[in-house]
Motif scaffolding. Sequence first.
Motif, PDB file in Angstrom:
ATOM      1  N   ILE A  66      -7.544  -1.875   2.280  1.00 24.42           N
ATOM      2  CA  ILE A  66      -7.840  -2.474   0.971  1.00 24.42           C
ATOM      3  C   ILE A  66      -9.012  -3.452   1.022  1.00 24.42           C
ATOM      4  O   ILE A  66      -9.584  -3.784   0.002  1.00 24.42           O
ATOM      5  CB  ILE A  66      -6.593  -3.113   0.298  1.00 24.42           C
ATOM      6  CG1 ILE A  66      -6.053  -4.285   1.097  1.00 24.42           C
ATOM      7  CG2 ILE A  66      -5.511  -2.085   0.035  1.00 24.42           C
ATOM      8  CD1 ILE A  66      -4.943  -5.041   0.382  1.00 24.42           C
ATOM      9  N   PHE A  67      -9.393  -3.867   2.242  1.00 26.93           N
ATOM     10  CA  PHE A  67     -10.550  -4.755   2.371  1.00 26.93           C
ATOM     11  C   PHE A  67     -11.866  -3.984   2.211  1.00 26.93           C
ATOM     12  O   PHE A  67     -12.923  -4.580   2.135  1.00 26.93           O
ATOM     13  CB  PHE A  67     -10.528  -5.479   3.717  1.00 26.93           C
ATOM     14  CG  PHE A  67      -9.562  -6.631   3.750  1.00 26.93           C
ATOM     15  CD1 PHE A  67      -9.992  -7.938   3.556  1.00 26.93           C
ATOM     16  CD2 PHE A  67      -8.210  -6.418   3.964  1.00 26.93           C
ATOM     17  CE1 PHE A  67      -9.101  -9.006   3.572  1.00 26.93           C
ATOM     18  CE2 PHE A  67      -7.311  -7.477   3.993  1.00 26.93           C
ATOM     19  CZ  PHE A  67      -7.763  -8.767   3.785  1.00 26.93           C
ATOM     20  N   SER A  68     -11.772  -2.648   2.168  1.00 27.18           N
ATOM     21  CA  SER A  68     -12.998  -1.864   1.978  1.00 27.18           C
ATOM     22  C   SER A  68     -13.269  -1.604   0.492  1.00 27.18           C
ATOM     23  O   SER A  68     -14.300  -1.072   0.127  1.00 27.18           O
ATOM     24  CB  SER A  68     -12.913  -0.536   2.742  1.00 27.18           C
ATOM     25  OG  SER A  68     -11.806   0.214   2.266  1.00 27.18           O
ATOM     26  N   ILE A  69     -12.331  -2.002  -0.373  1.00 25.45           N
ATOM     27  CA  ILE A  69     -12.538  -1.869  -1.823  1.00 25.45           C
ATOM     28  C   ILE A  69     -13.448  -3.023  -2.260  1.00 25.45           C
ATOM     29  O   ILE A  69     -13.095  -4.195  -2.061  1.00 25.45           O
ATOM     30  CB  ILE A  69     -11.183  -1.908  -2.577  1.00 25.45           C
ATOM     31  CG1 ILE A  69     -10.284  -0.755  -2.109  1.00 25.45           C
ATOM     32  CG2 ILE A  69     -11.399  -1.859  -4.081  1.00 25.45           C
ATOM     33  CD1 ILE A  69      -8.837  -0.859  -2.529  1.00 25.45           C
ATOM     34  N   PRO A  70     -14.622  -2.707  -2.792  1.00 23.42           N
ATOM     35  CA  PRO A  70     -15.629  -3.747  -3.054  1.00 23.42           C
ATOM     36  C   PRO A  70     -15.120  -5.025  -3.714  1.00 23.42           C
ATOM     37  O   PRO A  70     -15.361  -6.118  -3.231  1.00 23.42           O
ATOM     38  CB  PRO A  70     -16.667  -3.032  -3.925  1.00 23.42           C
ATOM     39  CG  PRO A  70     -16.559  -1.605  -3.508  1.00 23.42           C
ATOM     40  CD  PRO A  70     -15.112  -1.383  -3.164  1.00 23.42           C
ATOM     41  N   VAL A  71     -14.388  -4.922  -4.827  1.00 24.15           N
ATOM     42  CA  VAL A  71     -13.968  -6.131  -5.540  1.00 24.15           C
ATOM     43  C   VAL A  71     -12.936  -6.931  -4.728  1.00 24.15           C
ATOM     44  O   VAL A  71     -12.953  -8.161  -4.724  1.00 24.15           O
ATOM     45  CB  VAL A  71     -13.455  -5.789  -6.971  1.00 24.15           C
ATOM     46  CG1 VAL A  71     -12.115  -5.092  -6.940  1.00 24.15           C
ATOM     47  CG2 VAL A  71     -13.392  -7.045  -7.827  1.00 24.15           C
ATOM     48  N   LEU A  72     -12.061  -6.228  -4.002  1.00 22.61           N
ATOM     49  CA  LEU A  72     -11.029  -6.926  -3.215  1.00 22.61           C
ATOM     50  C   LEU A  72     -11.586  -7.560  -1.949  1.00 22.61           C
ATOM     51  O   LEU A  72     -11.070  -8.579  -1.484  1.00 22.61           O
ATOM     52  CB  LEU A  72      -9.894  -5.952  -2.844  1.00 22.61           C
ATOM     53  CG  LEU A  72      -9.051  -5.441  -4.008  1.00 22.61           C
ATOM     54  CD1 LEU A  72      -7.997  -4.466  -3.511  1.00 22.61           C
ATOM     55  CD2 LEU A  72      -8.383  -6.595  -4.742  1.00 22.61           C
ATOM     56  N   LYS A  73     -12.639  -6.966  -1.416  1.00 19.88           N
ATOM     57  CA  LYS A  73     -13.257  -7.448  -0.173  1.00 19.88           C
ATOM     58  C   LYS A  73     -13.630  -8.928  -0.251  1.00 19.88           C
ATOM     59  O   LYS A  73     -13.462  -9.685   0.702  1.00 19.88           O
ATOM     60  CB  LYS A  73     -14.499  -6.596   0.110  1.00 19.88           C
ATOM     61  CG  LYS A  73     -15.124  -6.813   1.445  1.00 19.88           C
ATOM     62  CD  LYS A  73     -16.292  -5.866   1.584  1.00 19.88           C
ATOM     63  CE  LYS A  73     -16.923  -5.963   2.943  1.00 19.88           C
ATOM     64  NZ  LYS A  73     -17.983  -4.984   3.124  1.00 19.88           N
ATOM     65  N   SER A  74     -14.110  -9.365  -1.412  1.00 19.86           N
ATOM     66  CA  SER A  74     -14.508 -10.771  -1.551  1.00 19.86           C
ATOM     67  C   SER A  74     -13.359 -11.651  -2.029  1.00 19.86           C
ATOM     68  O   SER A  74     -13.314 -12.837  -1.732  1.00 19.86           O
ATOM     69  CB  SER A  74     -15.690 -10.894  -2.505  1.00 19.86           C
ATOM     70  OG  SER A  74     -15.337 -10.425  -3.787  1.00 19.86           O
ATOM     71  N   ILE A  75     -12.385 -11.063  -2.758  1.00 18.62           N
ATOM     72  CA  ILE A  75     -11.274 -11.857  -3.302  1.00 18.62           C
ATOM     73  C   ILE A  75     -10.198 -12.140  -2.255  1.00 18.62           C
ATOM     74  O   ILE A  75      -9.713 -13.273  -2.144  1.00 18.62           O
ATOM     75  CB  ILE A  75     -10.646 -11.145  -4.529  1.00 18.62           C
ATOM     76  CG1 ILE A  75     -11.638 -11.148  -5.688  1.00 18.62           C
ATOM     77  CG2 ILE A  75      -9.336 -11.807  -4.932  1.00 18.62           C
ATOM     78  CD1 ILE A  75     -11.198 -10.344  -6.886  1.00 18.62           C
ATOM     79  N   LEU A  76      -9.813 -11.123  -1.475  1.00 22.98           N
ATOM     80  CA  LEU A  76      -8.671 -11.262  -0.559  1.00 22.98           C
ATOM     81  C   LEU A  76      -8.773 -12.447   0.408  1.00 22.98           C
ATOM     82  O   LEU A  76      -7.814 -13.209   0.528  1.00 22.98           O
ATOM     83  CB  LEU A  76      -8.432  -9.948   0.204  1.00 22.98           C
ATOM     84  CG  LEU A  76      -7.845  -8.819  -0.659  1.00 22.98           C
ATOM     85  CD1 LEU A  76      -7.878  -7.495   0.082  1.00 22.98           C
ATOM     86  CD2 LEU A  76      -6.430  -9.144  -1.104  1.00 22.98           C
ATOM     87  N   PRO A  77      -9.901 -12.655   1.088  1.00 20.96           N
ATOM     88  CA  PRO A  77      -9.975 -13.822   1.983  1.00 20.96           C
ATOM     89  C   PRO A  77      -9.818 -15.158   1.244  1.00 20.96           C
ATOM     90  O   PRO A  77      -9.312 -16.124   1.803  1.00 20.96           O
ATOM     91  CB  PRO A  77     -11.372 -13.715   2.611  1.00 20.96           C
ATOM     92  CG  PRO A  77     -11.750 -12.272   2.459  1.00 20.96           C
ATOM     93  CD  PRO A  77     -11.105 -11.832   1.181  1.00 20.96           C
ATOM     94  N   ARG A  78     -10.214 -15.180  -0.032  1.00 23.16           N
ATOM     95  CA  ARG A  78     -10.126 -16.423  -0.810  1.00 23.16           C
ATOM     96  C   ARG A  78      -8.713 -16.700  -1.316  1.00 23.16           C
ATOM     97  O   ARG A  78      -8.424 -17.771  -1.815  1.00 23.16           O
ATOM     98  CB  ARG A  78     -11.122 -16.369  -1.974  1.00 23.16           C
ATOM     99  CG  ARG A  78     -12.565 -16.410  -1.438  1.00 23.16           C
ATOM    100  CD  ARG A  78     -13.588 -16.090  -2.489  1.00 23.16           C
ATOM    101  NE  ARG A  78     -13.576 -17.046  -3.581  1.00 23.16           N
ATOM    102  CZ  ARG A  78     -14.129 -16.805  -4.768  1.00 23.16           C
ATOM    103  NH1 ARG A  78     -14.724 -15.648  -4.989  1.00 23.16           N
ATOM    104  NH2 ARG A  78     -14.097 -17.708  -5.708  1.00 23.16           N
ATOM    105  N   VAL A  79      -7.820 -15.693  -1.178  1.00 23.22           N
ATOM    106  CA  VAL A  79      -6.407 -15.902  -1.532  1.00 23.22           C
ATOM    107  C   VAL A  79      -5.546 -15.823  -0.273  1.00 23.22           C
ATOM    108  O   VAL A  79      -4.383 -15.448  -0.300  1.00 23.22           O
ATOM    109  CB  VAL A  79      -5.921 -14.923  -2.637  1.00 23.22           C
ATOM    110  CG1 VAL A  79      -6.607 -15.220  -3.961  1.00 23.22           C
ATOM    111  CG2 VAL A  79      -6.121 -13.476  -2.232  1.00 23.22           C
ATOM    112  N   ASN A  80      -6.158 -16.194   0.862  1.00 24.07           N
ATOM    113  CA  ASN A  80      -5.474 -16.339   2.152  1.00 24.07           C
ATOM    114  C   ASN A  80      -4.953 -15.034   2.759  1.00 24.07           C
ATOM    115  O   ASN A  80      -3.947 -15.035   3.461  1.00 24.07           O
ATOM    116  CB  ASN A  80      -4.314 -17.342   2.048  1.00 24.07           C
ATOM    117  CG  ASN A  80      -4.778 -18.733   1.689  1.00 24.07           C
ATOM    118  OD1 ASN A  80      -5.962 -19.029   1.735  1.00 24.07           O
ATOM    119  ND2 ASN A  80      -3.853 -19.597   1.322  1.00 24.07           N
TER     120      ASN A  80
END
Length: 193
Positions: A66-80
Amino acid sequence: MNLYSFGKWLCGTYFKAVYKPEIIGVENMPETGGVLLCANHIHNFDPPLVGVASPRDVHFMAKAEIFSIPVLKSILPRVNAFPVKRGMSDKTALKTGIQLLKNGKVFGLFPEGTRSKNGEIGEGLAGAGFFALKSDAHIVPCAIVGQYKKGKKLKVIFGKPIDFTDLREQKASAKEATQLIMNHIAQLKKENE
Protein backbone atom coordinates in the motif's frame (compact mmCIF):
# COMPACT_ATOMS: atom_id res chain seq x y z
CA MET A 1 -2.83 20.08 14.45
CA ASN A 2 -0.64 17.45 12.76
CA LEU A 3 -2.01 14.87 10.32
CA TYR A 4 -2.11 12.10 12.95
CA SER A 5 -4.20 14.22 15.34
CA PHE A 6 -6.48 15.32 12.51
CA GLY A 7 -6.88 11.72 11.33
CA LYS A 8 -7.64 10.58 14.88
CA TRP A 9 -10.30 13.29 15.24
CA LEU A 10 -11.82 12.50 11.82
CA CYS A 11 -11.91 8.72 12.39
CA GLY A 12 -13.18 9.20 15.93
CA THR A 13 -16.03 11.38 14.70
CA TYR A 14 -16.95 8.78 12.06
CA PHE A 15 -16.77 5.81 14.45
CA LYS A 16 -18.86 7.58 17.11
CA ALA A 17 -21.52 8.52 14.55
CA VAL A 18 -21.75 5.14 12.84
CA TYR A 19 -20.65 2.39 15.28
CA LYS A 20 -20.69 4.04 18.75
CA PRO A 21 -17.81 1.86 20.02
CA GLU A 22 -17.49 1.25 23.74
CA ILE A 23 -13.90 1.72 24.93
CA ILE A 24 -12.92 -0.18 28.07
CA GLY A 25 -9.71 -0.31 30.13
CA VAL A 26 -7.99 2.88 28.93
CA GLU A 27 -6.47 3.12 32.42
CA ASN A 28 -4.50 -0.08 31.63
CA MET A 29 -2.40 1.75 29.03
CA PRO A 30 0.89 2.87 30.65
CA GLU A 31 1.24 6.64 30.41
CA THR A 32 4.96 6.49 29.55
CA GLY A 33 7.49 4.03 28.16
CA GLY A 34 7.44 1.65 25.23
CA VAL A 35 4.21 -0.31 24.74
CA LEU A 36 3.61 -3.27 22.45
CA LEU A 37 -0.14 -3.09 21.90
CA CYS A 38 -1.42 -6.42 20.53
CA ALA A 39 -4.98 -6.81 19.24
CA ASN A 40 -7.06 -9.36 17.37
CA HIS A 41 -7.88 -8.47 13.77
CA ILE A 42 -11.44 -8.62 12.39
CA HIS A 43 -11.74 -5.71 9.93
CA ASN A 44 -9.78 -3.20 7.82
CA PHE A 45 -10.96 -0.50 10.25
CA ASP A 46 -9.14 -2.11 13.20
CA PRO A 47 -5.96 0.05 13.00
CA PRO A 48 -7.81 3.40 13.02
CA LEU A 49 -10.27 2.14 15.65
CA VAL A 50 -7.46 1.05 17.99
CA GLY A 51 -5.65 4.33 17.24
CA VAL A 52 -8.76 6.34 18.16
CA ALA A 53 -9.38 4.28 21.33
CA SER A 54 -5.79 4.55 22.58
CA PRO A 55 -4.97 7.51 24.82
CA ARG A 56 -1.47 7.58 23.26
CA ASP A 57 -0.42 7.83 19.62
CA VAL A 58 0.05 4.39 18.04
CA HIS A 59 2.52 3.36 15.33
CA PHE A 60 1.45 0.51 13.02
CA MET A 61 3.12 -1.71 10.47
CA ALA A 62 1.25 -1.83 7.16
CA LYS A 63 1.80 -4.11 4.20
CA ALA A 64 4.46 -2.67 1.91
CA GLU A 65 2.20 -2.88 -1.17
CA ILE A 66 0.00 0.00 0.00
CA PHE A 67 3.03 2.29 0.27
CA SER A 68 3.34 2.10 -3.52
CA ILE A 69 -0.06 3.79 -3.98
CA PRO A 70 0.88 7.41 -4.78
CA VAL A 71 -1.53 9.22 -2.44
CA LEU A 72 -0.93 6.81 0.48
CA LYS A 73 2.86 6.87 0.06
CA SER A 74 3.05 10.40 1.48
CA ILE A 75 0.17 10.10 4.00
CA LEU A 76 1.00 6.80 5.74
CA PRO A 77 4.32 7.86 7.34
CA ARG A 78 2.62 11.03 8.63
CA VAL A 79 0.01 8.90 10.46
CA ASN A 80 2.70 6.74 12.11
CA ALA A 81 2.60 3.78 9.69
CA PHE A 82 5.69 2.05 8.35
CA PRO A 83 5.99 -0.70 5.72
CA VAL A 84 6.53 -4.41 6.25
CA LYS A 85 7.13 -6.98 3.52
CA ARG A 86 4.80 -9.84 4.33
CA GLY A 87 5.68 -13.50 3.97
CA MET A 88 9.37 -12.97 4.71
CA SER A 89 11.64 -11.78 7.48
CA ASP A 90 11.76 -8.02 6.92
CA LYS A 91 14.81 -6.91 8.93
CA THR A 92 14.14 -3.20 8.35
CA ALA A 93 10.60 -3.48 9.74
CA LEU A 94 11.86 -5.53 12.72
CA LYS A 95 14.49 -2.89 13.52
CA THR A 96 11.94 -0.09 13.17
CA GLY A 97 9.57 -1.85 15.60
CA ILE A 98 12.29 -2.44 18.20
CA GLN A 99 13.50 1.16 17.87
CA LEU A 100 9.98 2.52 18.41
CA LEU A 101 9.68 0.50 21.63
CA LYS A 102 13.15 1.58 22.83
CA ASN A 103 12.18 5.20 22.16
CA GLY A 104 9.16 4.84 24.45
CA LYS A 105 6.51 4.77 21.70
CA VAL A 106 3.34 2.67 21.36
CA PHE A 107 3.70 0.05 18.63
CA GLY A 108 0.39 -1.53 17.59
CA LEU A 109 0.44 -5.04 16.18
CA PHE A 110 -2.10 -7.63 15.04
CA PRO A 111 -0.30 -10.89 15.93
CA GLU A 112 -2.50 -13.01 13.64
CA GLY A 113 -1.01 -11.13 10.68
CA THR A 114 -4.30 -11.14 8.77
CA ARG A 115 -7.99 -10.54 9.37
CA SER A 116 -10.15 -13.30 10.84
CA LYS A 117 -12.87 -14.33 8.38
CA ASN A 118 -15.30 -15.50 11.08
CA GLY A 119 -14.47 -13.17 13.97
CA GLU A 120 -12.77 -15.96 15.93
CA ILE A 121 -9.23 -15.46 17.19
CA GLY A 122 -6.69 -17.30 15.06
CA GLU A 123 -3.15 -18.40 15.74
CA GLY A 124 -0.62 -15.65 16.34
CA LEU A 125 2.60 -15.41 14.35
CA ALA A 126 5.99 -15.34 16.07
CA GLY A 127 6.52 -11.61 15.32
CA ALA A 128 4.61 -10.36 18.37
CA GLY A 129 6.63 -12.65 20.63
CA PHE A 130 9.86 -11.48 19.01
CA PHE A 131 9.09 -7.82 19.81
CA ALA A 132 7.92 -8.70 23.32
CA LEU A 133 11.09 -10.64 24.15
CA LYS A 134 13.59 -8.32 22.45
CA SER A 135 12.41 -5.19 24.24
CA ASP A 136 11.62 -4.05 27.76
CA ALA A 137 8.27 -2.69 26.59
CA HIS A 138 4.98 -3.10 28.41
CA ILE A 139 2.88 -5.72 26.59
CA VAL A 140 -0.77 -4.63 26.49
CA PRO A 141 -3.39 -7.04 25.10
CA CYS A 142 -6.37 -5.52 23.30
CA ALA A 143 -9.58 -7.21 22.15
CA ILE A 144 -11.91 -5.90 19.47
CA VAL A 145 -15.31 -7.45 20.11
CA GLY A 146 -18.47 -7.18 18.02
CA GLN A 147 -19.24 -6.13 14.48
CA TYR A 148 -18.71 -3.08 12.31
CA LYS A 149 -22.43 -2.79 11.63
CA LYS A 150 -24.77 0.03 12.54
CA GLY A 151 -26.85 -0.93 15.55
CA LYS A 152 -24.51 -3.77 16.58
CA LYS A 153 -22.26 -3.63 19.63
CA LEU A 154 -18.59 -2.87 19.06
CA LYS A 155 -16.07 -2.76 21.89
CA VAL A 156 -12.34 -2.09 22.25
CA ILE A 157 -10.93 -3.50 25.48
CA PHE A 158 -7.43 -2.76 26.75
CA GLY A 159 -6.20 -5.39 29.22
CA LYS A 160 -3.68 -5.00 32.01
CA PRO A 161 -0.03 -5.25 30.86
CA ILE A 162 1.19 -8.86 30.73
CA ASP A 163 4.11 -9.71 33.01
CA PHE A 164 6.86 -10.95 30.69
CA THR A 165 9.61 -11.17 33.34
CA ASP A 166 9.64 -14.98 33.51
CA LEU A 167 9.52 -15.53 29.76
CA ARG A 168 12.35 -13.06 29.20
CA GLU A 169 14.48 -14.70 31.93
CA GLN A 170 13.75 -18.21 30.62
CA LYS A 171 14.69 -17.10 27.10
CA ALA A 172 11.36 -18.46 25.85
CA SER A 173 10.76 -18.85 22.13
CA ALA A 174 8.99 -16.12 20.18
CA LYS A 175 6.19 -18.60 19.48
CA GLU A 176 5.66 -19.26 23.22
CA ALA A 177 5.62 -15.51 23.88
CA THR A 178 3.05 -14.93 21.14
CA GLN A 179 0.89 -17.73 22.53
CA LEU A 180 0.81 -16.02 25.93
CA ILE A 181 -0.26 -12.75 24.29
CA MET A 182 -2.98 -14.51 22.24
CA ASN A 183 -4.29 -16.25 25.39
CA HIS A 184 -4.71 -12.85 27.06
CA ILE A 185 -6.49 -11.39 24.00
CA ALA A 186 -8.79 -14.44 23.85
CA GLN A 187 -9.60 -14.09 27.56
CA LEU A 188 -10.45 -10.39 27.14
CA LYS A 189 -12.71 -11.24 24.20
CA LYS A 190 -14.46 -14.01 26.13
CA GLU A 191 -15.07 -11.75 29.16
CA ASN A 192 -16.59 -9.00 27.01
CA GLU A 193 -18.74 -10.83 24.46
